[in-house]
Write an enzyme that holds these catalytic residues in place. Structure first.
Site, PDB file in Angstrom:
ATOM      1  N   GLY A 138       6.477   7.733   0.535  1.00  0.00           N
ATOM      2  CA  GLY A 138       7.565   8.022   1.467  1.00  0.00           C
ATOM      3  C   GLY A 138       8.305   6.787   1.935  1.00  0.00           C
ATOM      4  N   LYS A 139       7.582   5.705   2.196  1.00  0.00           N
ATOM      5  CA  LYS A 139       8.242   4.491   2.679  1.00  0.00           C
ATOM      6  C   LYS A 139       8.961   3.768   1.551  1.00  0.00           C
ATOM      7  CE  LYS A 139       5.283   3.906   6.715  1.00  0.00           C
ATOM      8  NZ  LYS A 139       4.523   5.165   6.520  1.00  0.00           N
ATOM      9  N   ASP A 153       1.859  -1.191   4.953  1.00  0.00           N
ATOM     10  CA  ASP A 153       1.503   0.038   5.663  1.00  0.00           C
ATOM     11  C   ASP A 153       0.013   0.259   5.394  1.00  0.00           C
ATOM     12  OD1 ASP A 153       2.142   2.335   7.245  1.00  0.00           O
ATOM     13  OD2 ASP A 153       2.021   3.542   5.428  1.00  0.00           O
ATOM     14  N   CYS A 198      -0.731   4.123  11.188  1.00  0.00           N
ATOM     15  CA  CYS A 198      -0.483   5.394  11.885  1.00  0.00           C
ATOM     16  C   CYS A 198      -1.652   5.729  12.808  1.00  0.00           C
ATOM     17  CB  CYS A 198      -0.198   6.521  10.904  1.00  0.00           C
ATOM     18  SG  CYS A 198      -1.419   6.728   9.599  1.00  0.00           S
ATOM     19  N   CYS A 228       0.879  -1.181   0.000  1.00  0.00           N
ATOM     20  CA  CYS A 228       0.000   0.000   0.000  1.00  0.00           C
ATOM     21  C   CYS A 228       0.908   1.221   0.000  1.00  0.00           C
ATOM     22  CB  CYS A 228      -0.913  -0.004   1.216  1.00  0.00           C
ATOM     23  SG  CYS A 228      -1.758  -1.575   1.534  1.00  0.00           S
TER      24      CYS A 228
END
Length: 374
Positions: A182-183, A249, A303, A177
Site C-alpha cells: 500500500g505504501k 515501515d 502501526c 519493508c
C-alpha cells in the site's frame, strides 16, 4: 448523512462504478430501510473475538503511556464496526466518474489538491484519498491480469509516512519493508521516482506485494520498480548511500490485529515476541540510514502506539548513529490533516503519533523523520 456498511451490499460486480451507482440509487430511495438492514446484516456476521490477555496488557501499558487518551482509543479498538476506511485512487487507472460517485456517496478528499511551496506558488498533489465521516466500506476489487484496479482501501493514516517522505520526480526510493504494498503504491501516486525498490524478506508477503503492484502499476512504468527479497538489515551494507529517500515501515506489534489474536496461547506468544521487536526495528532503521545518501531522508513508521517501538527506537538510533538529525514533520502537512487525524501529545516530541478516536478512527500510526548529514 448515513451510517451504514456498504460491505454488506450484495451483487457487487467487478465494476466499482456500477456498484457505486447501485448504492447511490438504494440510498436515495430507501435510506432508513437500507441503514437498518445493513446494520442488522453486519451484526449477524461472526464478530472478531478480543484476546483478553492482550487487552489486559494494553490496558496496563497504554493507560500509563497515553493517560486519559487511552480510554477513547480503547473504545474505538474494541468496536471494529466503527472503523473508517480510506479510498486511495489509482492515477494510472480509468477513474471516469468515480470521484463524482464517491462525492455523491458523501466522501471527501483527505488532502487539499495543492500545497504551498512558497507564499506565491502552489504545487498540485496527485495523490487522492477519499474518506467518509461514517464507517462506510466499499468492497475491494478482485485481481485480474492485465486490468488495473481503480482504488486501494486502507487506513488513511498509513499515508502519513509516505507524505512525510515527500518523494520528488526522479528520486531513488527504497521501501525497506514493503508488503503488502500500500505504501509503495502511495509513493507512486505522489510522484514518478527514478527507481522504487520494494523489498520484503518474507516469501508469502513478497508474493502478496508482487500481486499488489501488478494490480495497480501499468507495464510502461514497471521498469522503474525493483522487487527484492532481502533481509532489510543488510541493505545498508550492500548498497550504502544508494538512495535519496528510504521508508522503514517496520514490523511491529500491530495493535489492531494483535488485539484480536485467535487464542490466548497465541496472544501470550506474541506478547513475548513483542519485547524483541525494538532490536529488529533499530537494526532496520540503522540499515536505512546507511542506505540513504548524505542529505537524504529516512522516514520510520509503525502501526503501534508502543513507546518502546516508536520514540525509544528513534531516540536510541539518534544517540548511537553519528551524522543523523531529527526533522520535524512539515507543519503544513500536520495542519492539513489535523481536521481528520487525532495526534497524541507526548514530550519530548520525537515524531508524531496518530491515535484513533470516535469519529476519527484513523490510526494507530507513528511517524518520525530523519536526515543523514554525512
Amino acid at each position: 448523512m448515513f451510517s451504514t456498511k456498504l460491505c454488506c451490499i450484495k451483487g457487487f460486480s467487478s465494476s466499482p462504478l456500477l456498484f457505486l451507482k447501485r448504492a447511490l440509487l438504494s440510498l436515495s430511495h430507501r435510506q432508513c430501510t437500507v441503514t437498518n438492514t445493513f446494520e442488522a446484516q453486519c451484526k449477524s456476521k461472526p464478530q472478531k473475538q478480543v484476546c483478553k490477555t492482550v487487552l489486559k496488557h494494553f490496558d496496563a501499558q497504554y493507560s500509563e503511556e497515553l493517560g486519559d487518551q487511552w480510554r477513547n482509543v480503547r473504545d474505538v479498538l474494541l468496536n471494529p464496526l466503527s472503523w473508517q476506511y480510506g479510498v486511495l485512487l489509482n492515477r494510472f487507472s480509468d477513474l471516469t466518474n468515480l470521484k463524482q460517485c464517491l462525492t455523491e456517496l458523501g466522501y471527501t478528499n483527505l488532502l487539499p489538491q495543492t500545497h504551498p511551496e512558497s507564499r506565491s506558488q502552489t504545487t498540485p498533489i496527485p495523490l487522492q484519498c477519499f474518506i467518509h465521516r461514517d464507517p462506510v466500506r466499499i468492497p475491494t476489487q478482485s485481481h485480474h491480469p492485465g486490468w488495473l484496479k481503480q482504488y486501494y482501501l486502507l487506513n488513511a493514516s498509513s499515508l502519513l509516512p509516505v507524505l512525510s517522505l515527500n518523494v520528488k520526480e526522479g528520486e531513488r526510493v527504497l521501501d525497506l519493508c514493503a508488503a503488502p504494498g500500500g505504501k509503495s503504491l502511495a509513493v507512486l501516486q505522489t510522484a514518478t521516482p527514478g527507481l522504487l525498490q520494494c523489498n520484503e524478506v518474507d516469501q508469502h508477503r513478497h508474493d502478496w506485494l508482487l500481486k499488489t503492484l501488478e494490480s495497480y502499476v501499468p507495464p510502461r512504468l514497471r521498469h522503474l520498480l525493483s522487487l527484492t527479497h532481502l533481509d532489510g538489515r543488510s541493505i545498508g551494507k550492500t548498497r550504502p548511500g544508494a538512495y535519496d529517500k528510504v521508508l522503514v515501515d517496520a514490523p511491529c506489534s500491530n495493535d489492531r490485529s494483535w488485539l484480536y489474536t485467535p487464542d490466548t496461547h497465541q496472544g501470550e506468544m506474541w506478547l513475548k515476541e513483542r519485547t524483541q521487536l525494538p532490536l529488529l526495528q533499530k537494526e532496520l532503521l540503522c540499515s536505512a540510514l546507511a542506505a540513504v545518501r548524505p542529505g537524504g531522508v529516512v522516514v520510520y513508521s509503525t502501526c503501534t502506539m508502543s513507546r518502546a517501538e516508536n520514540q525509544s527506537v528513534v531516540e536510541a538510533v539518534l544517540a548511537s548513529y553519528q551524522g543523523v538529525e531529527l526533522l520535524e514533520l512539515e507543519p503544513h502537512l500536520i495542519d492539513s490533516l489535523s481536521d481528520h487525524f487525532c495526534f497524541a501529545h507526548f514530550h519530548p516530541s520525537v515524531g508524531q503519533l496518530v491515535i484513533p478516536q470516535k469519529g476519527q478512527t484513523w490510526g494507530p500510526m507513528y511517524v518520525s523523520r530523519l536526515r543523514r548529514i554525512y
